[in-house]
Design a protein around this motif. Structure first.
Motif, short mmCIF file in Angstrom:
data_model
loop_
_atom_site.label_atom_id
_atom_site.label_comp_id
_atom_site.label_asym_id
_atom_site.label_seq_id
_atom_site.Cartn_x
_atom_site.Cartn_y
_atom_site.Cartn_z
N LEU A 22 -23.27 -7.19 -29.63
CA LEU A 22 -23.31 -5.78 -30.01
C LEU A 22 -24.17 -5.52 -31.24
N ALA A 23 -24.77 -6.56 -31.82
CA ALA A 23 -25.75 -6.36 -32.90
C ALA A 23 -27.07 -5.87 -32.32
N THR A 24 -27.29 -6.13 -31.03
CA THR A 24 -28.55 -5.74 -30.40
C THR A 24 -28.37 -4.91 -29.14
N VAL A 25 -27.18 -4.93 -28.56
CA VAL A 25 -26.88 -4.12 -27.38
C VAL A 25 -25.89 -3.07 -27.82
N PHE A 26 -26.26 -1.84 -27.68
CA PHE A 26 -25.44 -0.76 -28.20
C PHE A 26 -24.64 -0.10 -27.08
N VAL A 27 -23.34 -0.04 -27.28
CA VAL A 27 -22.45 0.54 -26.28
C VAL A 27 -21.61 1.63 -26.92
N PRO A 28 -21.15 2.55 -26.11
CA PRO A 28 -20.30 3.62 -26.66
C PRO A 28 -19.05 3.08 -27.33
N ARG A 29 -18.54 3.84 -28.27
CA ARG A 29 -17.27 3.59 -28.95
C ARG A 29 -17.32 2.50 -30.01
N PHE A 30 -18.52 2.08 -30.41
CA PHE A 30 -18.68 1.10 -31.48
C PHE A 30 -19.65 1.62 -32.53
N ASP A 77 -25.72 -18.00 -28.80
CA ASP A 77 -24.58 -17.34 -28.17
C ASP A 77 -23.75 -18.39 -27.45
N TYR A 78 -22.46 -18.19 -27.41
CA TYR A 78 -21.57 -19.14 -26.72
C TYR A 78 -22.06 -19.41 -25.30
N TYR A 79 -22.57 -18.38 -24.65
CA TYR A 79 -22.97 -18.51 -23.25
C TYR A 79 -24.33 -19.16 -23.06
N ASP A 80 -25.05 -19.46 -24.15
CA ASP A 80 -26.36 -20.13 -24.03
C ASP A 80 -26.19 -21.54 -23.52
N PRO A 108 -19.83 -15.82 -30.85
CA PRO A 108 -18.77 -16.60 -30.22
C PRO A 108 -18.43 -16.22 -28.79
N GLY A 109 -19.11 -15.22 -28.25
CA GLY A 109 -18.77 -14.74 -26.91
C GLY A 109 -17.62 -13.76 -26.98
N VAL A 110 -17.21 -13.31 -25.84
CA VAL A 110 -16.13 -12.33 -25.77
C VAL A 110 -14.81 -13.09 -25.78
N CYS A 111 -14.28 -13.31 -26.98
CA CYS A 111 -13.04 -14.05 -27.14
C CYS A 111 -11.84 -13.12 -26.99
N VAL A 112 -10.76 -13.68 -26.53
CA VAL A 112 -9.53 -12.91 -26.38
C VAL A 112 -8.92 -12.75 -27.76
N THR A 113 -9.03 -11.55 -28.31
CA THR A 113 -8.48 -11.21 -29.63
C THR A 113 -7.86 -9.83 -29.54
N ALA A 122 -19.59 -10.80 -20.07
CA ALA A 122 -19.16 -12.02 -19.38
C ALA A 122 -17.66 -12.23 -19.52
N GLN A 123 -17.18 -13.18 -18.79
CA GLN A 123 -15.76 -13.52 -18.80
C GLN A 123 -15.29 -13.86 -20.21
N LYS A 124 -14.12 -13.39 -20.54
CA LYS A 124 -13.56 -13.67 -21.87
C LYS A 124 -13.16 -15.14 -21.95
N ILE A 125 -13.28 -15.66 -23.17
CA ILE A 125 -12.95 -17.06 -23.42
C ILE A 125 -11.92 -17.14 -24.54
N SER A 126 -11.32 -18.30 -24.70
CA SER A 126 -10.37 -18.46 -25.80
C SER A 126 -11.14 -18.71 -27.09
#
Length: 129
Positions: A39-47, A126-129, A78-83, A98-102
């Motif tokens: 989200l530092a480079t991809v801009f989405v609503p609500r952030f 990125d975690y997914y790299d 770190p990717g989309v972590c479950v927080t 992408a799929q959330k990770i721990s």
């Protein structure tokens, strides 16, 4: 006031602490790590605060890398972590990523990256790299 407080905590404090760290820690190998986000480079609503703060930190790290080539810098996403934060993201937005990770999975990869120390200075990994 809310915007000032948010940037004070999430950008200004990082810049000040990094400056203090670099001026007081004298060692052969210094590292500055920025935990970043897509989200530092991809801009989405609500952030409206999160994305610009992450972008500002990313820009700071780029300048730091250029000015202090003797300091090892890394931007780790770190990717989309479950927080708690990921649980509050609207479904239509979270489904787009992408799929959330721990957190443990992401930390394990992060530690491996640091131990191997093969990344280009200033890299964004990125975690997914």
């Amino acid at each position: 006031k809310e915007i000032q407080d948010y940037f004070s905590i999430n950008y200004t404090s990082m810049a000040v602490l990094t400056g203090q760290f670099l001026s007081s820690i004298i060692s052969r190998r210094r590292y500055v790590i920025n935990i970043t986000s897509l989200l530092a480079t991809v801009f989405v609503p609500r952030f409206p605060l999160y994305s610009p703060a992450k972008a500002a930190r990313h820009a700071y790290m780029g300048v730091l890398t250029a000015e202090k080539p003797d300091v090892r810098t890394l931007n780790y996403s770190p990717g989309v972590c479950v927080t708690d934060m990921s649980k509050s993201v609207p479904k239509e937005i979270s489904d787009a990523f992408a799929q959330k990770i721990s957190c443990q999975q992401s930390i394990k990869k992060f530690v491996t990256i640091l131990k191997e120390d093969l990344f280009e200075n200033g890299a964004v990994i990125d975690y997914y790299d």
